[in-house]
Design a protein around this motif. Structure first.
Motif, mmCIF file in Angstrom:
data_model
loop_
_atom_site.group_PDB
_atom_site.id
_atom_site.type_symbol
_atom_site.label_atom_id
_atom_site.label_comp_id
_atom_site.label_asym_id
_atom_site.label_seq_id
_atom_site.Cartn_x
_atom_site.Cartn_y
_atom_site.Cartn_z
ATOM 1 N N GLU A 16 0.862 -1.194 0.000
ATOM 2 C CA GLU A 16 0.000 0.000 0.000
ATOM 3 C C GLU A 16 0.892 1.235 0.000
ATOM 4 O O GLU A 16 1.760 1.381 0.860
ATOM 5 C CB GLU A 16 -0.897 -0.044 1.248
ATOM 6 C CG GLU A 16 -1.681 1.211 1.517
ATOM 7 C CD GLU A 16 -2.646 1.547 0.389
ATOM 8 O OE1 GLU A 16 -3.641 0.829 0.213
ATOM 9 O OE2 GLU A 16 -2.395 2.535 -0.328
ATOM 10 N N ASP A 17 0.689 2.122 -0.950
ATOM 11 C CA ASP A 17 1.551 3.303 -1.051
ATOM 12 C C ASP A 17 1.084 4.462 -0.183
ATOM 13 O O ASP A 17 1.855 5.379 0.088
ATOM 14 C CB ASP A 17 1.678 3.764 -2.512
ATOM 15 C CG ASP A 17 0.326 4.075 -3.126
ATOM 16 O OD1 ASP A 17 -0.568 3.214 -3.020
ATOM 17 O OD2 ASP A 17 0.153 5.156 -3.700
ATOM 18 N N GLU A 18 -0.170 4.442 0.270
ATOM 19 C CA GLU A 18 -0.631 5.515 1.157
ATOM 20 C C GLU A 18 -0.176 5.170 2.572
ATOM 21 O O GLU A 18 -0.731 4.277 3.216
ATOM 22 C CB GLU A 18 -2.153 5.639 1.114
ATOM 23 C CG GLU A 18 -2.679 6.146 -0.224
ATOM 24 C CD GLU A 18 -4.183 5.899 -0.369
ATOM 25 O OE1 GLU A 18 -4.942 6.276 0.544
ATOM 26 O OE2 GLU A 18 -4.584 5.305 -1.370
ATOM 27 N N ASP A 71 -2.766 -3.417 -2.865
ATOM 28 C CA ASP A 71 -3.459 -2.277 -3.452
ATOM 29 C C ASP A 71 -3.273 -2.330 -4.964
ATOM 30 O O ASP A 71 -2.212 -2.716 -5.455
ATOM 31 C CB ASP A 71 -2.875 -0.980 -2.873
ATOM 32 C CG ASP A 71 -3.654 0.245 -3.317
ATOM 33 O OD1 ASP A 71 -4.867 0.115 -3.581
ATOM 34 O OD2 ASP A 71 -3.043 1.336 -3.395
ATOM 35 N N MET A 110 -3.711 0.371 -7.224
ATOM 36 C CA MET A 110 -3.051 1.563 -7.765
ATOM 37 C C MET A 110 -1.778 1.844 -6.976
ATOM 38 O O MET A 110 -1.835 2.340 -5.854
ATOM 39 C CB MET A 110 -3.988 2.771 -7.661
ATOM 40 C CG MET A 110 -5.337 2.574 -8.311
ATOM 41 S SD MET A 110 -5.244 2.592 -10.103
ATOM 42 C CE MET A 110 -5.280 4.356 -10.383
ATOM 43 N N LEU A 111 -0.643 1.502 -7.569
ATOM 44 C CA LEU A 111 0.645 1.664 -6.896
ATOM 45 C C LEU A 111 1.620 2.398 -7.809
ATOM 46 O O LEU A 111 1.529 2.275 -9.021
ATOM 47 C CB LEU A 111 1.262 0.292 -6.587
ATOM 48 C CG LEU A 111 0.564 -0.615 -5.591
ATOM 49 C CD1 LEU A 111 1.156 -2.019 -5.678
ATOM 50 C CD2 LEU A 111 0.695 -0.087 -4.178
ATOM 51 N N LYS A 128 -12.151 0.405 -1.775
ATOM 52 C CA LYS A 128 -11.895 1.546 -0.882
ATOM 53 C C LYS A 128 -13.003 2.575 -1.051
ATOM 54 O O LYS A 128 -13.433 2.793 -2.177
ATOM 55 C CB LYS A 128 -10.559 2.192 -1.225
ATOM 56 C CG LYS A 128 -9.332 1.387 -0.903
ATOM 57 C CD LYS A 128 -8.127 2.202 -1.342
ATOM 58 C CE LYS A 128 -6.829 1.514 -1.013
ATOM 59 N NZ LYS A 128 -5.684 2.267 -1.495
HETATM 60 CA CA CA Z 1 -2.693 3.296 -3.989
#
Ligand code: CA
Length: 224
Positions: free
Chosen positions: A8-10, A53, A55-56, A103
């Motif tokens: 997860e990038d967030e 996730d 979208m990375l 999400k």
């Molecule tokens: Ca993301």
């Protein structure tokens, strides 16, 4: 207890999810911040489950999923996606994901899905028995001769790991890897300290410990 890779990038969300899964179900959660990081960790370490996730940065979740499966990776994958379209869910499942969550999601739903996927895997088993000692994975409790014993999270995880591999010698490095994390800076001394406090809580006074030291190799829990 399961060892989970969270991709997860967030950072804020990753931290919240990690804390939740570690406190709620005593899992060990390791973080990867992008697709490249994820593939690197997956090539080096093994996990019971991957939360991925979509979208990375760098490589996206779909690529990571396909690449992992093509290389024989078999851990269940729960995909996180902000896209609600049916097409993206289909694509995720076709790429080898086992489940997906859109999400924003509720943490309780996430952990319920994680538990369901782990059950489907056959692990973790709900209960381990060694003599008069019973560890119940569902309620996260340990009882000795019917009386509940209070363990700290790491002690519980250590005991579960040793009971799951009872009568086998478990290497110190494996314990560090499985309980403190692949890249942790924990030393053998930390394991020894935790084994010591665990023994005080679970052993019968005046008797030899159920957890044996195997010199130069590690520990063995004897379940007769
Ligand atoms: Ca993301």
């Amino acid at each position: 207890m399961a060892k989970i890779l969270l991709v997860e990038d967030e950072a804020d969300l990753a931290g919240v999810v990690k804390n939740w899964l570690e406190e709620e179900d005593l899992n060990l959660v390791e973080l990867a911040k992008d697709g490249i990081d994820a593939l690197s960790m997956l090539s080096k370490h093994s996990y019971d489950l991957i939360i991925l996730d979509l979208m990375l940065p760098n490589l996206d979740g779909m690529y990571v999923c396909e690449h992992y499966r093509k290389n024989g990776g078999s851990a269940p994958i729960l995909m996180l996606t902000a896209k609600t379209s049916l097409a993206s869910k289909e694509a995720g499942l076709d790429a080898g994901a086992d489940d997906y969550l859109t999400k924003p999601f509720q943490l309780r739903e996430l952990s319920a899905r994680v538990r369901a996927l782990l059950r489907r895997q056959g692990t973790p088993r709900p209960e381990f028995v060694a003599g008069d000692l019973i560890l119940d994975r569902n309620s996260c409790t340990v009882k000795k001769a019917g009386a509940q014993i209070h363990l700290r999270p790491k002690e519980f995880m250590l005991l579960e790991y040793l009971m799951r591999h009872s009568n086998a010698v478990v290497n110190l490095d494996v314990l560090i890897d499985q309980i403190w994390g692949s890249d942790s800076s924990v030393t053998a001394e930390t394991v020894r300290t935790n084994i010591k406090t665990l023994r005080k809580k679970i052993d019968s006074p005046g008797q030899t410990s159920i957890i044996k030291n195997i010199y130069g190799m590690g520990y063995k829990l004897e379940a007769t």
